[in-house]
Design an enzyme around this catalytic site. Structure first.
Site, PDB file in Angstrom:
ATOM      1  N   ASN A 143       0.863  -1.179   0.000  1.00 62.68           N
ATOM      2  CA  ASN A 143       0.000   0.000   0.000  1.00 62.68           C
ATOM      3  C   ASN A 143       0.902   1.232   0.000  1.00 62.68           C
ATOM      4  O   ASN A 143       1.505   1.554   1.021  1.00 62.68           O
ATOM      5  CB  ASN A 143      -0.890  -0.045   1.260  1.00 62.68           C
ATOM      6  N   LYS A 184       0.126   4.308  -0.271  1.00 64.18           N
ATOM      7  CA  LYS A 184      -0.498   5.482   0.352  1.00 64.18           C
ATOM      8  C   LYS A 184      -0.253   6.730  -0.501  1.00 64.18           C
ATOM      9  O   LYS A 184      -0.183   6.626  -1.722  1.00 64.18           O
ATOM     10  CB  LYS A 184       0.014   5.639   1.790  1.00 64.18           C
ATOM     11  N   HIS A 191      -9.216   0.932   5.059  1.00 62.88           N
ATOM     12  CA  HIS A 191      -7.935   1.135   5.739  1.00 62.88           C
ATOM     13  C   HIS A 191      -8.128   2.064   6.939  1.00 62.88           C
ATOM     14  O   HIS A 191      -8.934   2.993   6.888  1.00 62.88           O
ATOM     15  CB  HIS A 191      -6.916   1.724   4.757  1.00 62.88           C
ATOM     16  N   GLU A 247      -6.516   4.470   8.026  1.00 66.63           N
ATOM     17  CA  GLU A 247      -6.354   5.903   7.752  1.00 66.63           C
ATOM     18  C   GLU A 247      -7.611   6.486   7.107  1.00 66.63           C
ATOM     19  O   GLU A 247      -7.976   7.633   7.361  1.00 66.63           O
ATOM     20  CB  GLU A 247      -5.107   6.124   6.867  1.00 66.63           C
ATOM     21  N   GLU A 286      -5.358  -5.342  10.559  1.00 68.29           N
ATOM     22  CA  GLU A 286      -4.320  -4.341  10.783  1.00 68.29           C
ATOM     23  C   GLU A 286      -4.571  -3.626  12.109  1.00 68.29           C
ATOM     24  O   GLU A 286      -5.324  -2.642  12.159  1.00 68.29           O
ATOM     25  CB  GLU A 286      -4.321  -3.309   9.655  1.00 68.29           C
ATOM     26  N   GLY A 307       2.593   1.900  10.880  1.00 70.54           N
ATOM     27  CA  GLY A 307       3.529   3.010  10.747  1.00 70.54           C
ATOM     28  C   GLY A 307       4.211   3.394  12.051  1.00 70.54           C
ATOM     29  O   GLY A 307       4.850   4.432  12.144  1.00 70.54           O
ATOM     30  N   SER A 319       3.586  -2.524  10.337  1.00 67.39           N
ATOM     31  CA  SER A 319       5.041  -2.571  10.525  1.00 67.39           C
ATOM     32  C   SER A 319       5.656  -3.925  10.173  1.00 67.39           C
ATOM     33  O   SER A 319       6.560  -4.398  10.868  1.00 67.39           O
ATOM     34  CB  SER A 319       5.405  -2.162  11.960  1.00 67.39           C
TER      35      SER A 319
HETATM   36  P1  PGA Z   1       3.004  -0.018   7.744  1.00 71.55           P
HETATM   37  O1  PGA Z   1       1.553   0.208   7.121  1.00 71.55           O
HETATM   38  O2  PGA Z   1       3.557  -1.280   7.118  1.00 71.55           O
HETATM   39  O3  PGA Z   1       3.797   1.207   7.352  1.00 71.55           O
HETATM   40  O4  PGA Z   1       2.844  -0.142   9.216  1.00 71.55           O
HETATM   41  C1  PGA Z   1       0.688  -0.868   6.945  1.00 71.55           C
HETATM   42  C2  PGA Z   1      -0.585  -0.396   6.325  1.00 71.55           C
HETATM   43  O5  PGA Z   1      -0.995   0.747   6.571  1.00 71.55           O
HETATM   44  O6  PGA Z   1      -1.228  -1.140   5.561  1.00 71.55           O
END
Ligand code: PGA
Length: 254
Positions: free
Chosen positions: A9, A11, A97, A99, A169, A175, A215
């Protein structure tokens, strides 16, 4: 056996040239090493979907969208419809997601509508969900995940599950550099598979891929993916670097 899947992803990162360059580098490396064991997807921003797709003509690396509006068309400034994605050749869309939920107020109700639109247009979705830190600390994580799934997804029919990939997730791991331990991931993934089994039977629950996200890095991917109910990963930060992303794909192949 369930398909292993590693999806990147991207983003709101990478411009047009950088998206194509990264996608092509991944394709080249996957071609030499992957032997088609793991499905590999990348999700650039909307404006870079078509350009990236056109450069990946071998289909070794698939291209997914990061979001989609639930309506067919209309006065929804700034949004993208399913038909627009289908027309340029997109087959998979990430939905829900954290976010999107946190910054753009995506509710379970809106997500249930998005799922219906996905099904109607014969698209596939990587459906994301997971608890925030307060829920985990309070011991509510199973309850939260159950309600997210029931409210947005469990109205679909058994046959529709061929269009669904789940992505657990935990928000506290996205992140942040903090990962769920392989045991925490397995515990939740087994819980999720059991929920699907109770509602839809074991044929569906045994075939749906459940990805872990939060992560994931080359140095923790192997242990996470070795767990019986973890079928791959949805990768954010580490998907922006070829070596890291390839390391994660290799871990899924083991
Ligand atoms: P990340 O993000 O690997 O940077 O923690 C995962 C995601 O948002 O799908």
């Amino acid at each position: 056996m369930r398909t292993k899947i590693v999806a990147g992803n991207w983003k709101m990162n990478l411009g047009y040239k950088a998206s194509i360059q990264l996608a092509k580098e991944i394709e080249n490396q996957v071609k030499n090493t992957n032997q088609n064991k793991t499905r590999v997807l990348v999700a650039p921003t909307f404006v870079n979907l078509k350009g990236t797709l056109e450069q990946l003509n071998e289909g070794i690396v698939e291209v997914a969208a990061q979001n989609m509006h639930q309506a067919e068309n209309g006065a929804f400034t700034g949004e993208i419809s399913a038909e627009m994605l289908v027309e340029i050749g997109i087959k998979t869309v990430i939905l829900g997601h954290s976010e999107r939920r946190a910054y753009f107020n995506e509710t379970d109700k809106a997500l249930a509508e998005k799922i219906n639109t996905i099904l109607k247009h014969h698209l596939e979705t990587i459906f994301c969900f997971g608890e925030v830190l307060e829920d985990r600390k309070a011991g509510n994580h199973f309850k939260v995940v159950e309600s997210q799934l029931k409210n947005a997804l469990f109205h679909i029919k058994s046959d529709d599950w061929s269009q669904i990939i789940l992505a657990y997730e935990p928000v506290w791991a996205i992140g942040t550099g903090e990962t769920a331990s392989p045991e925490q991931a397995q515990e939740m993934h087994a819980f999720i598979r059991n929920l699907v089994a109770k509602q839809y039977g074991s044929k569906v629950s045994n075939t749906v891929s459940i990805l872990y996200g939060g992560s994931v890095k080359p140095n923790n991917a192997q242990e996470l993916f070795s767990k019986p109910d973890v079928d791959g990963g949805l990768i954010g930060g580490a998907a922006l670097n070829v070596a890291d992303f390839m390391g994660i794909i290799q871990a899924a192949n083991l």
